[in-house]
Motif scaffolding. Structure first.
Motif, PDB file in Angstrom:
ATOM      1  N   VAL A 182       0.852  -1.198   0.000  1.00  0.00           N
ATOM      2  CA  VAL A 182       0.000   0.000   0.000  1.00  0.00           C
ATOM      3  C   VAL A 182       0.888   1.247   0.000  1.00  0.00           C
ATOM      4  CG1 VAL A 182      -2.012  -1.017   1.162  1.00  0.00           C
ATOM      5  CG2 VAL A 182      -0.119  -0.085   2.534  1.00  0.00           C
ATOM      6  N   GLY A 183       0.274   2.406  -0.192  1.00  0.00           N
ATOM      7  CA  GLY A 183       1.041   3.648  -0.125  1.00  0.00           C
ATOM      8  C   GLY A 183       1.604   4.041  -1.481  1.00  0.00           C
ATOM      9  N   ALA A 184       2.470   5.038  -1.461  1.00  0.00           N
ATOM     10  CA  ALA A 184       3.035   5.594  -2.702  1.00  0.00           C
ATOM     11  C   ALA A 184       4.322   6.327  -2.352  1.00  0.00           C
ATOM     12  CB  ALA A 184       2.056   6.576  -3.342  1.00  0.00           C
ATOM     13  N   ASP A 233      -1.668  -7.673   6.579  1.00  0.00           N
ATOM     14  CA  ASP A 233      -0.395  -7.027   6.923  1.00  0.00           C
ATOM     15  C   ASP A 233      -0.083  -6.029   5.797  1.00  0.00           C
ATOM     16  OD1 ASP A 233       2.806  -8.377   8.071  1.00  0.00           O
ATOM     17  OD2 ASP A 233       2.309  -6.391   7.250  1.00  0.00           O
ATOM     18  N   PHE A 234      -0.385  -4.755   6.056  1.00  0.00           N
ATOM     19  CA  PHE A 234      -0.247  -3.726   5.027  1.00  0.00           C
ATOM     20  C   PHE A 234       1.150  -3.110   5.087  1.00  0.00           C
ATOM     21  CE2 PHE A 234      -4.592  -3.736   3.634  1.00  0.00           C
ATOM     22  CZ  PHE A 234      -5.329  -4.163   4.742  1.00  0.00           C
ATOM     23  N   ILE A 235       1.911  -3.245   4.011  1.00  0.00           N
ATOM     24  CA  ILE A 235       3.307  -2.798   3.990  1.00  0.00           C
ATOM     25  C   ILE A 235       3.483  -1.667   2.982  1.00  0.00           C
ATOM     26  CG2 ILE A 235       3.825  -4.778   2.472  1.00  0.00           C
ATOM     27  CD1 ILE A 235       6.742  -4.570   3.462  1.00  0.00           C
ATOM     28  N   THR A 266       5.054  -6.190   7.516  1.00  0.00           N
ATOM     29  CA  THR A 266       5.491  -5.383   8.676  1.00  0.00           C
ATOM     30  C   THR A 266       5.559  -6.240   9.937  1.00  0.00           C
ATOM     31  OG1 THR A 266       3.224  -4.864   9.336  1.00  0.00           O
ATOM     32  CG2 THR A 266       4.277  -3.381   7.713  1.00  0.00           C
ATOM     33  N   GLY A 267       4.856  -7.382   9.902  1.00  0.00           N
ATOM     34  CA  GLY A 267       4.752  -8.200  11.129  1.00  0.00           C
ATOM     35  C   GLY A 267       3.541  -7.806  11.964  1.00  0.00           C
ATOM     36  N   ASN A 268       2.795  -6.769  11.488  1.00  0.00           N
ATOM     37  CA  ASN A 268       1.581  -6.362  12.217  1.00  0.00           C
ATOM     38  C   ASN A 268       0.340  -6.615  11.360  1.00  0.00           C
ATOM     39  OD1 ASN A 268       3.214  -5.084  14.262  1.00  0.00           O
ATOM     40  ND2 ASN A 268       3.606  -3.479  12.734  1.00  0.00           N
ATOM     41  N   GLY A 269      -0.743  -6.988  12.019  1.00  0.00           N
ATOM     42  CA  GLY A 269      -2.018  -7.162  11.312  1.00  0.00           C
ATOM     43  C   GLY A 269      -2.945  -6.001  11.637  1.00  0.00           C
TER      44      GLY A 269
END
Ligand code: WQD
Length: 340
Positions: A182-184, A233-235, A266-269
């Protein structure tokens, strides 16, 4: 300067990886047929990098295309992104997915062997895990039957790479299992460019915020999770891009006939509803969303165990979820004619 072929290099993750490769002192050679990307991304990359980017328009399935690229720029490694990636479309047109996603890898590997090009980083996906029995998933978590032909092409490609290394081919391979990119880029000059109606969550969120979509539907809030919605897990795509650079440097140190695989998350949900709430908070706006029925084939929850990539590649995410959601909104707002 080491030249690296990036197939699908005008795409979402490919273009961000091109930026990180240049920062690390490599020369990216982009090959893209623009079937699922916009040629103007090349100009945007030049703006970000302050220099021209070498690119070729063509299909990496075509050996003649690979020959002409190599004749002009004898690359020393490959990052293979080029693939169709729409889960739903793959169930409608499985042959298109198997021919392109699996076929292009075999053509590429054969070409690499002929030219003595040894290093390849392969774009795989956490989708190979299906719905894991235990969380977080490590690289040893058993892969499951894929929920879609798209997911199956990723599993098959991983198997092809393992078998090719086992055949004593002189290649060094890393498969990177992406979680949810995700992201830019912080400049908002490149980002995710979904074709038509977005399948993925965050582009749908940003298009809803931009008024392009009337509302976002949360596909189910009756799952066994913290708030009933699915967890992923959004990285940030820049962190994901950097993982490719680290993987390449790692490969260059290995002996021939080498294979390894890494989770890149990221290791996070975070849940779907958490994404919506965080997006609203970070960008100080309200999103119009409703709760709808579950989406068939959805994994309920998955997030990565990142110890292996941390310890072996020395890679750690640098961007937060808030950064991802801020950058994705800045990108959406920046979209103008030539890239919309
Ligand atoms: C995430 C969550 C949806 C849209 C897939 C592929 C993966 C990779 C990324 C290519 C799910 C929910 C979504 C919406 C929603 N593919 N959602 N409303 O399915 O985890 O992964 O895309 O690189 O390989 O499997 O990503 O973003 O589609 O969905 O509620 O309008 O958001 O149900 O729970 P997914 P996603």
């Amino acid at each position: 300067m080491k030249k690296i072929l990036i197939t699908g290099g005008a795409g979402y993750i490919g273009s961000h990886t091109a930026v990180e490769l240049v920062k690390a002192g490599y020369e990216p050679i982009i090959l893209d047929d623009f079937s699922n990307s916009n040629p103007n991304v090349i100009n945007r990359l030049s703006e970000i990098l302050g220099k021209d980017v070498i690119y070729f328009e063509g299909d990496c399935n075509d050996k003649e295309v690979l020959e002409s690229v190599y004749a002009a720029h004898a690359f020393e490694g490959v990052i293979h992104f080029a693939a169709f990636k729409a889960v739903g479309e793959s169930t409608q047109f499985p042959l298109k997915y198997y021919q392109n996603n699996v076929g292009s890898l075999t053509v590429l590997l054969d070409f690499m062997q002929q030219k003595g090009v040894k290093n390849i980083v392969f774009s795989s996906s956490c989708t190979v895990y299906g719905q894991p029995d235990q969380l977080p998933v490590t690289e040893e978590t058993p892969r499951k039957d894929a929920e879609s032909p798209y997911g199956n092409t990723k599993k098959i490609c991983e198997d092809i790479l393992v078998d090719f290394v086992k055949s004593k081919a002189k290649v060094r391979v890393v498969s990177l299992r992406y979680f949810n990119p995700v992201g830019a880029h912080p400049s908002a000059k490149i980002g995710e460019l979904p074709n038509g109606t977005p399948n993925n969550l965050v582009p749908f969120v940003t298009q809803t915020a931009a008024g392009i979509r009337e509302k976002i539907t949360v596909f189910g809030d009756d799952y066994d999770t913290v708030d009933g919605s699915c967890i992923r897990d959004f990285i940030h795509v820049m962190d994901l891009a950097n993982a490719h650079v680290k993987a390449l440097a790692y490969l260059e140190k290995q002996a021939d006939c080498f294979y390894d695989v890494f989770n890149v998350g990221t290791g996070n949900g975070n849940s779907v509803l958490e994404i919506i709430k965080t997006f609203e908070k970070v960008n100080d706006l309200k999103l119009n969303y409703t709760i709808g029925p579950r989406r068939p084939g959805d994994v309920v929850k998955i997030w990565a165990d990142t110890q292996k990539i941390n310890q072996v590649l020395g890679w750690y995410p640098q961007y937060s979820l808030e950064d991802s959601l801020r950058d994705s909104w800045n990108w959406e707002k920046s979209l103008s004619g030539e890239l919309a």
